[in-house]
Design a protein around this motif. Sequence first.
Motif, PDB file in Angstrom:
ATOM      1  N   TYR A  17       0.831  -1.207   0.000  1.00 10.38           N
ATOM      2  CA  TYR A  17       0.000   0.000   0.000  1.00 10.38           C
ATOM      3  C   TYR A  17       0.865   1.256   0.000  1.00 10.38           C
ATOM      4  CZ  TYR A  17      -3.762   3.227   1.242  1.00 10.38           C
ATOM      5  OH  TYR A  17      -4.663   4.273   1.231  1.00 10.38           O
ATOM      6  N   ARG A  49      -5.561   4.381   4.844  1.00 13.72           N
ATOM      7  CA  ARG A  49      -4.672   3.391   5.462  1.00 13.72           C
ATOM      8  C   ARG A  49      -4.943   3.278   6.957  1.00 13.72           C
ATOM      9  NH1 ARG A  49       0.175   0.537   4.484  1.00 13.72           N
ATOM     10  NH2 ARG A  49       0.306  -0.863   6.268  1.00 13.72           N
ATOM     11  N   THR A  59      -4.820  -4.317   3.419  1.00 14.37           N
ATOM     12  CA  THR A  59      -4.258  -3.054   2.964  1.00 14.37           C
ATOM     13  C   THR A  59      -3.706  -3.131   1.541  1.00 14.37           C
ATOM     14  OG1 THR A  59      -2.127  -3.596   3.973  1.00 14.37           O
ATOM     15  CG2 THR A  59      -3.673  -2.311   5.304  1.00 14.37           C
TER      16      THR A  59
END
Length: 203
Positions: A17, A49, A59
């Motif tokens: 991510y 996030r 994620t």
Amino acid sequence: MTEPSIRSRIASTTDTYDLMAASFRRWLEASNKSRKTVQTYGECLSSLRRFLDARGMPTDPAALTREHLSEYITDQLARWKPATANNRYRGLQQFFKWLEEEGEITVSPMARMKPPLVPVEPPAVISDAALKKLLKTCEGSDLTARRDMAIIRLFLDTGMRRAELANLTLDDLDLDNRIARVLGKNRRPRACPFGRRTALALD
């Protein structure tokens, strides 16, 4: 030779991510997006996030679904004004569109989502009495008073944004034709006409 995807360059998916978010930021900068746009989209991705981590959701962007993102937008609506939630939606929409174009995902999970509605709220209008008081505080012959009078009158006459006014230079002002040239949103140039008193204050 084909450029390897972001995912193929990552040994562990733990940081997928963050690495993709960083690549997205670099793409925005290379696309000559404004600093404000880059900052807004970055805040959006950081916010998502934190939301995913707090709820134990995946994620990896490729693992996110419409349901995950819908929950996030619902959370933003509960925390902030609709306009903020709408901005977060737009930022994520661009992020996943970019991932799709880069071949990191097949289809954006936001493909069938709709942005949150933003009620139209007319801005508060300053009263004539308050306006007179404001201009009264700017009266004076010293540099600070003259500067403040020019700033306030320019705001009142043109309605330009704070950043637009702060970035004005002498070359941007045509005092004879009473026009200020600014770079507006998305760096679009526009002309802002102003009145005689403002021209005098600027002069």
